[in-house]
Design a protein around this motif. Structure first.
Motif, mmCIF file in Angstrom:
data_model
loop_
_atom_site.group_PDB
_atom_site.id
_atom_site.type_symbol
_atom_site.label_atom_id
_atom_site.label_comp_id
_atom_site.label_asym_id
_atom_site.label_seq_id
_atom_site.Cartn_x
_atom_site.Cartn_y
_atom_site.Cartn_z
ATOM 1 N N UNK A 53 17.288 -41.876 -1.109
ATOM 2 C CA UNK A 53 18.621 -42.268 -0.457
ATOM 3 C C UNK A 53 19.724 -41.570 -1.440
ATOM 4 N N UNK A 54 20.652 -40.886 -0.761
ATOM 5 C CA UNK A 54 21.838 -40.371 -1.466
ATOM 6 C C UNK A 54 22.737 -41.431 -2.066
ATOM 7 N N UNK A 175 17.383 -53.757 -6.025
ATOM 8 C CA UNK A 175 16.882 -52.353 -6.220
ATOM 9 C C UNK A 175 17.850 -51.318 -5.365
ATOM 10 N N UNK A 176 18.612 -51.820 -4.254
ATOM 11 C CA UNK A 176 19.352 -50.733 -3.455
ATOM 12 C C UNK A 176 20.522 -50.224 -4.065
ATOM 13 N N UNK A 177 20.822 -50.895 -5.185
ATOM 14 C CA UNK A 177 21.981 -50.407 -5.806
ATOM 15 C C UNK A 177 21.912 -49.507 -6.929
ATOM 16 N N UNK A 178 22.974 -48.755 -7.139
ATOM 17 C CA UNK A 178 22.545 -47.852 -8.474
ATOM 18 C C UNK A 178 23.342 -48.232 -9.696
ATOM 19 N N UNK A 179 23.780 -49.537 -9.484
ATOM 20 C CA UNK A 179 24.288 -50.494 -10.812
ATOM 21 C C UNK A 179 25.453 -49.646 -11.332
ATOM 22 N N UNK A 180 26.325 -49.037 -10.707
ATOM 23 C CA UNK A 180 27.476 -48.041 -11.082
ATOM 24 C C UNK A 180 28.418 -48.295 -10.313
ATOM 25 N N UNK A 183 31.807 -50.160 -5.485
ATOM 26 C CA UNK A 183 32.016 -50.166 -3.946
ATOM 27 C C UNK A 183 30.828 -50.499 -3.183
ATOM 28 N N UNK A 184 29.812 -50.446 -3.839
ATOM 29 C CA UNK A 184 28.473 -50.546 -3.053
ATOM 30 C C UNK A 184 27.625 -51.502 -3.854
ATOM 31 N N UNK A 185 28.344 -52.287 -4.547
ATOM 32 C CA UNK A 185 27.741 -53.633 -5.371
ATOM 33 C C UNK A 185 26.671 -54.266 -4.534
ATOM 34 N N UNK A 186 25.487 -54.547 -4.986
ATOM 35 C CA UNK A 186 24.494 -55.376 -4.185
ATOM 36 C C UNK A 186 23.598 -56.040 -5.332
ATOM 37 N N UNK A 187 23.808 -57.190 -5.181
ATOM 38 C CA UNK A 187 23.091 -58.201 -6.040
ATOM 39 C C UNK A 187 22.094 -59.084 -5.221
ATOM 40 N N UNK A 188 21.102 -59.794 -5.934
ATOM 41 C CA UNK A 188 20.117 -60.802 -5.311
ATOM 42 C C UNK A 188 20.203 -61.968 -5.950
ATOM 43 N N UNK A 189 20.163 -63.099 -5.337
ATOM 44 C CA UNK A 189 19.708 -64.362 -6.217
ATOM 45 C C UNK A 189 18.569 -64.792 -5.532
ATOM 46 N N UNK A 190 17.436 -64.964 -6.525
ATOM 47 C CA UNK A 190 16.240 -65.320 -6.068
ATOM 48 C C UNK A 190 15.866 -66.776 -6.776
#
Length: 310
Positions: A53-54, A175-180, A183-190
């Motif tokens: 993924x780019x 894992x989809x987020x580059x952690x940087x 604007x594309x921030x993506x977290x998950x609560x498990x």
């Protein structure tokens, strides 16, 4: 611990034997390959899926981005747990991370079907169909399919990435987020409660859990990235990609995610509101309602649900 065949560096990635493209998405700049990787100390190969993924483009780099369009120059291992490995790649020196590489090795036929391009069927899952078809399907899932989740919850993997840790759940970068790129921030609560497999298992007694996840997610993104109220889109998938309850936490301005489709994503605020007005006695709202969603033709439920609808 990751599988011995899972690649850890660029040299091991070079041993990937391409078979075919499973899927490509011009909107998310993603391509998914099927192929094989050699099994160490074995005279055979194991099936593997590689998803490239780019990453988000830094505007500062735009003037020079066309100067490095050869192959991947180097990679950096991000995480490897069970059968899943995540890396970042560079298309040349003196650049930011250009591509995100996700690897599943060994990959089963279930994984292959999941990542193939699929025709969608809209199904209306009544409580009766859930009890007859869907619940037995969920109960039949082997524990090995969520071993990587157990590794996270037990602290065997990704311990250094956890942003919020409570006795009831963890919040960490997806894992989809580059952690940087904020604007594309993506977290998950498990959640820790293994009895909550999906949206269907939620009842009024889980209100406190869901409200706490919402509160802690808002607090951590404000503290770490300065995002205020209303900056997050929090939702739950049904059907989910794995049957261990989790909540997706995404920047509200992040567009183009397939997982935000109508009929799959259920907004956390709406779930909480439905439980708040639900009855204190008898089956809960998610045990009584009919859920309508899209089901891909490679999903394990597809044939049985299609037959039931016809």
């Amino acid at each position: 611990m990751s599988h011995p065949a899972a690649p850890k560096d660029l040299k091991s990635l070079h041993r990937f034997k391409f078979e075919r493209i499973l899927n490509e998405d011009t909107l998310t700049h993603t391509v998914i390959f099927l192929g094989y990787l050699p099994e160490p100390e074995e005279d055979e190969d194991v099936q593997a899926i590689v998803r490239i993924e780019k990453t988000a483009i830094d505007p500062v780099q735009v003037p020079s981005i066309f100067q490095s369009l050869s192959g991947i120059d180097k990679v950096e291992l991000e995480q490897s747990t069970d059968i899943y490995t995540w890396m970042f790649g560079w298309l040349g020196p003196c650049r930011e991370r250009d591509v995100k590489i996700n690897i599943i090795c060994p990959a089963t036929e279930v994984h292959v079907r999941k990542y193939m391009r699929q025709e969608q069927l809209m199904v209306r899952e009544t409580p009766e169909l859930y009890d007859k078809i869907v619940k037995p399907f969920i109960d039949g899932f082997p524990a090995s399919r969520t071993k990587w989740v157990e590794n996270i919850l037990s602290g065997l993997s990704e311990k250094n990435k956890v942003l919020v840790s409570t006795p009831d759940y963890l919040i960490l970068p997806d894992m989809k987020w580059d952690r940087k790129t904020v604007s594309s921030l993506y977290l998950v609560a498990i959640v820790q409660d293994r009895s909550i497999r999906s949206l269907r298992d939620l009842t009024k007694k889980h209100l406190g859990l869901l409200q706490s996840i919402r509160h802690d997610a808002e607090q951590v993104v404000h503290r770490k990235w300065g995002l205020g109220k209303g900056s997050l889109r929090m939702y739950v998938h049904y059907q989910p990609s794995y049957y261990h309850f989790h909540v997706h936490i995404v920047n509200a301005n992040y567009q183009g995610l397939m997982g935000m489709s109508v009929g799959q994503a259920h907004i956390l605020d709406d779930i909480i509101s439905l439980l708040e007005i639900d009855s204190d006695e008898g089956p809960g709202v998610f045990q009584k309602m009919t859920l309508t969603y899209g089901l891909g033709d490679q999903h394990g439920l597809y044939e049985d649900m299609k037959a039931a609808l016809n």
